[in-house]
Design a protein around this motif. Structure first.
Motif, PDB file in Angstrom:
ATOM      1  N   ASN A 114       0.646  -1.173  -0.058  1.00  0.00           N
ATOM      2  CA  ASN A 114       0.127  -0.055  -0.235  1.00  0.00           C
ATOM      3  C   ASN A 114       1.002   1.303   0.058  1.00  0.00           C
ATOM      4  N   THR A 115       1.316   1.668  -1.215  1.00  0.00           N
ATOM      5  CA  THR A 115       2.337   2.826  -1.170  1.00  0.00           C
ATOM      6  C   THR A 115       1.547   3.587  -2.565  1.00  0.00           C
ATOM      7  N   ASP A 116       1.580   4.995  -2.403  1.00  0.00           N
ATOM      8  CA  ASP A 116       1.118   6.130  -3.268  1.00  0.00           C
ATOM      9  C   ASP A 116       2.331   6.171  -4.525  1.00  0.00           C
ATOM     10  N   LYS A 117       3.359   5.422  -4.264  1.00  0.00           N
ATOM     11  CA  LYS A 117       4.439   5.612  -5.186  1.00  0.00           C
ATOM     12  C   LYS A 117       4.309   4.957  -6.610  1.00  0.00           C
ATOM     13  N   VAL A 118       3.204   4.043  -6.553  1.00  0.00           N
ATOM     14  CA  VAL A 118       3.051   3.269  -8.090  1.00  0.00           C
ATOM     15  C   VAL A 118       2.528   4.030  -9.135  1.00  0.00           C
ATOM     16  N   GLY A 152      11.142   9.216  15.371  1.00  0.00           N
ATOM     17  CA  GLY A 152      11.636  10.869  15.668  1.00  0.00           C
ATOM     18  C   GLY A 152      11.342  11.808  14.574  1.00  0.00           C
ATOM     19  N   ASP A 153      11.927  12.870  14.703  1.00  0.00           N
ATOM     20  CA  ASP A 153      11.675  14.112  13.890  1.00  0.00           C
ATOM     21  C   ASP A 153      12.820  14.103  12.850  1.00  0.00           C
ATOM     22  N   ALA A 154      12.701  13.744  11.633  1.00  0.00           N
ATOM     23  CA  ALA A 154      13.969  13.806  10.894  1.00  0.00           C
ATOM     24  C   ALA A 154      14.480  15.193  10.462  1.00  0.00           C
ATOM     25  N   SER A 155      13.917  16.222  10.824  1.00  0.00           N
ATOM     26  CA  SER A 155      14.367  17.215  10.733  1.00  0.00           C
ATOM     27  C   SER A 155      15.354  17.485  11.750  1.00  0.00           C
ATOM     28  N   GLU A 186      13.557  10.813   0.845  1.00  0.00           N
ATOM     29  CA  GLU A 186      12.813  11.898   1.718  1.00  0.00           C
ATOM     30  C   GLU A 186      11.568  11.911   1.336  1.00  0.00           C
ATOM     31  N   ASP A 187      10.779  11.104   1.995  1.00  0.00           N
ATOM     32  CA  ASP A 187       9.138  11.157   1.854  1.00  0.00           C
ATOM     33  C   ASP A 187       8.270  11.627   3.082  1.00  0.00           C
ATOM     34  N   GLY A 188       8.865  12.528   3.776  1.00  0.00           N
ATOM     35  CA  GLY A 188       8.333  13.108   5.002  1.00  0.00           C
ATOM     36  C   GLY A 188       7.312  14.234   5.198  1.00  0.00           C
ATOM     37  N   GLY A 247       3.850   0.587   3.368  1.00  0.00           N
ATOM     38  CA  GLY A 247       3.878   0.214   2.014  1.00  0.00           C
ATOM     39  C   GLY A 247       5.152   0.604   1.216  1.00  0.00           C
ATOM     40  N   SER A 248       5.861   1.627   1.515  1.00  0.00           N
ATOM     41  CA  SER A 248       7.043   1.539   0.714  1.00  0.00           C
ATOM     42  C   SER A 248       8.255   0.957   1.440  1.00  0.00           C
ATOM     43  N   VAL A 249       8.132   0.713   2.727  1.00  0.00           N
ATOM     44  CA  VAL A 249       9.335   0.024   3.106  1.00  0.00           C
ATOM     45  C   VAL A 249       9.335  -1.477   3.094  1.00  0.00           C
ATOM     46  N   TYR A 306      17.692   4.304   3.540  1.00  0.00           N
ATOM     47  CA  TYR A 306      16.756   4.855   4.578  1.00  0.00           C
ATOM     48  C   TYR A 306      15.303   5.774   4.009  1.00  0.00           C
ATOM     49  N   GLU A 307      14.272   5.689   4.574  1.00  0.00           N
ATOM     50  CA  GLU A 307      13.159   6.346   4.041  1.00  0.00           C
ATOM     51  C   GLU A 307      12.436   7.118   5.071  1.00  0.00           C
ATOM     52  N   VAL A 308      12.598   8.520   4.933  1.00  0.00           N
ATOM     53  CA  VAL A 308      11.724   9.241   6.089  1.00  0.00           C
ATOM     54  C   VAL A 308      10.192   9.313   5.388  1.00  0.00           C
ATOM     55  N   GLY A 309       9.264   8.817   6.519  1.00  0.00           N
ATOM     56  CA  GLY A 309       7.883   8.692   6.085  1.00  0.00           C
ATOM     57  C   GLY A 309       7.612   7.200   5.971  1.00  0.00           C
ATOM     58  N   VAL A 310       7.115   6.713   6.812  1.00  0.00           N
ATOM     59  CA  VAL A 310       6.595   5.485   6.794  1.00  0.00           C
ATOM     60  C   VAL A 310       5.174   5.089   6.600  1.00  0.00           C
ATOM     61  N   LEU A 311       4.467   5.922   7.213  1.00  0.00           N
ATOM     62  CA  LEU A 311       2.805   5.703   7.189  1.00  0.00           C
ATOM     63  C   LEU A 311       2.306   4.496   7.209  1.00  0.00           C
ATOM     64  N   ASN A 312       1.885   3.951   6.137  1.00  0.00           N
ATOM     65  CA  ASN A 312       1.298   2.573   6.349  1.00  0.00           C
ATOM     66  C   ASN A 312       2.257   1.237   6.028  1.00  0.00           C
ATOM     67  N   ILE A 370      11.889   5.892   8.932  1.00  0.00           N
ATOM     68  CA  ILE A 370      11.890   6.933  10.061  1.00  0.00           C
ATOM     69  C   ILE A 370      10.470   7.374  10.152  1.00  0.00           C
ATOM     70  N   ASP A 371       9.901   7.743  11.198  1.00  0.00           N
ATOM     71  CA  ASP A 371       8.626   8.483  11.290  1.00  0.00           C
ATOM     72  C   ASP A 371       8.319   9.225  12.478  1.00  0.00           C
ATOM     73  N   ILE A 372       7.589  10.080  12.717  1.00  0.00           N
ATOM     74  CA  ILE A 372       7.203  10.670  14.120  1.00  0.00           C
ATOM     75  C   ILE A 372       6.119  10.069  14.540  1.00  0.00           C
ATOM     76  N   ASP A 373       5.580   9.172  13.781  1.00  0.00           N
ATOM     77  CA  ASP A 373       4.347   8.542  14.527  1.00  0.00           C
ATOM     78  C   ASP A 373       4.493   7.269  15.103  1.00  0.00           C
TER      79      ASP A 373
HETATM   80  C1  LIG Z   1       3.588  10.793   2.505  1.00  0.00           C
HETATM   81  S1  LIG Z   1       3.672   9.790   4.031  1.00  0.00           S
HETATM   82  C2  LIG Z   1       4.900   8.428   3.713  1.00  0.00           C
HETATM   83  C3  LIG Z   1       4.435   7.340   2.879  1.00  0.00           C
HETATM   84  C4  LIG Z   1       5.151   6.257   2.466  1.00  0.00           C
HETATM   85  N1  LIG Z   1       6.668   6.651   2.320  1.00  0.00           N
HETATM   86  C5  LIG Z   1       4.680   5.544   1.296  1.00  0.00           C
HETATM   87  O1  LIG Z   1       5.117   5.717   0.272  1.00  0.00           O
HETATM   88  O2  LIG Z   1       3.853   4.661   1.645  1.00  0.00           O
HETATM   89  C6  LIG Z   1       4.448  10.783   5.219  1.00  0.00           C
HETATM   90  C7  LIG Z   1       5.052  10.368   6.592  1.00  0.00           C
HETATM   91  O3  LIG Z   1       6.091  11.149   7.106  1.00  0.00           O
HETATM   92  C8  LIG Z   1       5.809  11.243   8.480  1.00  0.00           C
HETATM   93  N2  LIG Z   1       6.343  12.510   8.852  1.00  0.00           N
HETATM   94  C9  LIG Z   1       5.907  13.882   8.676  1.00  0.00           C
HETATM   95  N3  LIG Z   1       6.902  14.825   9.090  1.00  0.00           N
HETATM   96  C10 LIG Z   1       7.937  14.018   9.719  1.00  0.00           C
HETATM   97  C11 LIG Z   1       9.206  14.463  10.240  1.00  0.00           C
HETATM   98  N4  LIG Z   1       9.657  15.478  10.427  1.00  0.00           N
HETATM   99  N5  LIG Z   1       9.869  13.511  10.696  1.00  0.00           N
HETATM  100  C12 LIG Z   1       9.727  11.854  10.493  1.00  0.00           C
HETATM  101  N6  LIG Z   1       8.405  11.763   9.817  1.00  0.00           N
HETATM  102  C13 LIG Z   1       7.668  12.720   9.504  1.00  0.00           C
HETATM  103  C14 LIG Z   1       4.217  11.424   8.742  1.00  0.00           C
HETATM  104  O4  LIG Z   1       3.978  10.903   9.984  1.00  0.00           O
HETATM  105  C15 LIG Z   1       3.661  10.234   7.530  1.00  0.00           C
HETATM  106  O5  LIG Z   1       3.646   9.080   7.987  1.00  0.00           O
END
Ligand SMILES: C[S@@+](CC[C@H](N)C(=O)[O-])C[C@H]1O[C@@H](n2cnc3c(N)ncnc32)[C@H](O)[C@@H]1O
Length: 219
Positions: A14-18, A87-90, A110-112, A51-53, A43-49, A68-71
């Motif tokens: 489940n990723t919107d990169k398709v 954690g916060d990728a910034s 970087e997909d955060g 799907g991409s990892v 590494y990927e910033v942004g895990v969400l569901n 990596i995700d803040i959630d």
């Molecule tokens: C677009 S989604 C990632 C989608 C995923 N990569 C995929 O393709 O399925 C963005 C994610 O980035 C996380 N996020 C937003 N700001 C962030 C930050 N500063 N550090 C880490 N994660 C962050 C959000 O919690 C969210 O889950």
């Protein structure tokens, strides 16, 4: 051997990169497929569901995948070759700790937050750590444009958009010595443009390749 493309691999997840959504993966497959069986760290910033990892893990079976995700809920996707850190990728200290733990990225995605300041500062922090011959991917750079800005303050603290920043980097990569006395936009571009092999701009995304050696060396 006929193997599935990156886009075909992602169909299971489940990723919107398709290709029927953002269509990033056909663009990446052409740039990353030579790494398919290599042992490296992505590494990927942004895990969400997740799907991409999961897609990266299936496509690169010998790679270590660090999501990596803040959630905190994203830890549920940890397992196999996938490691999740919250954690916060910034935050530079947090990102440096991850590189100490897992090693330098060969691929960094970087997909955060899609904020300009985060897109630019994460590039500045992490591109120097990408291994020579590796790739830095900055996604969803269309937040540099009006439609998105009407919905949310994607500028963050930056006065330059991520796309304009990539244009400034590309200008130095393309112009090189022909720029003569023109000063690069900032110190990062001044110091690291010699390491950039290409700035590939696609629809809503970008892939920056790192050379094996700076200057005129091989890309
Ligand atoms: C677009 S989604 C990632 C989608 C995923 N990569 C995929 O393709 O399925 C963005 C994610 O980035 C996380 N996020 C937003 N700001 C962030 C930050 N500063 N550090 C880490 N994660 C962050 C959000 O919690 C969210 O889950």
């Amino acid at each position: 051997m006929n193997r599935n493309t990156l886009d075909e691999v992602a169909e299971r997840f489940n990723t919107d990169k398709v290709s029927n959504l953002h269509d990033f993966l056909r663009f990446y497959h052409r740039r990353l497929s030579h790494l398919r069986d290599e042992k490296f760290v992505l590494y990927e910033v942004g895990v969400l569901n997740g799907g991409s990892v999961k897609t990266w893990e299936a496509y690169f079976p010998n790679a270590t995948i660090v999501g990596i995700d803040i959630d905190p809920r994203c830890t549920e996707f940890e397992g196999g070759n996938i490691h999740i850190r919250i954690g916060d990728a910034s935050r530079v200290d947090f990102m440096f700790d991850l590189v100490t733990e897992f090693g330098r990225p060969t691929v960094f995605v970087e997909d955060g937050s899609h904020r300009w300041d985060h897109q630019i500062s994460t590039l500045q922090t992490m591109f120097p750590l990408v291994v020579p011959g590796g790739f830095y991917i900055m996604e969803d750079i269309d937040t540099s444009f009006q439609e998105h800005l009407e919905k949310a303050p994607f500028e963050g603290l930056s006065t330059i958009s991520a796309v304009d920043y990539l244009f400034k980097l590309a200008r130095v990569v393309i112009g090189e010595r022909a720029l003569k006395d023109e000063k690069p936009y900032d110190l990062f571009i001044n110091d690291w443009a010699p390491w950039v092999g290409s700035v590939d701009l696609g629809r809503r995304t970008s892939v920056i390749s790192k050379k094996l050696a700076p200057g005129g060396g091989p890309i």
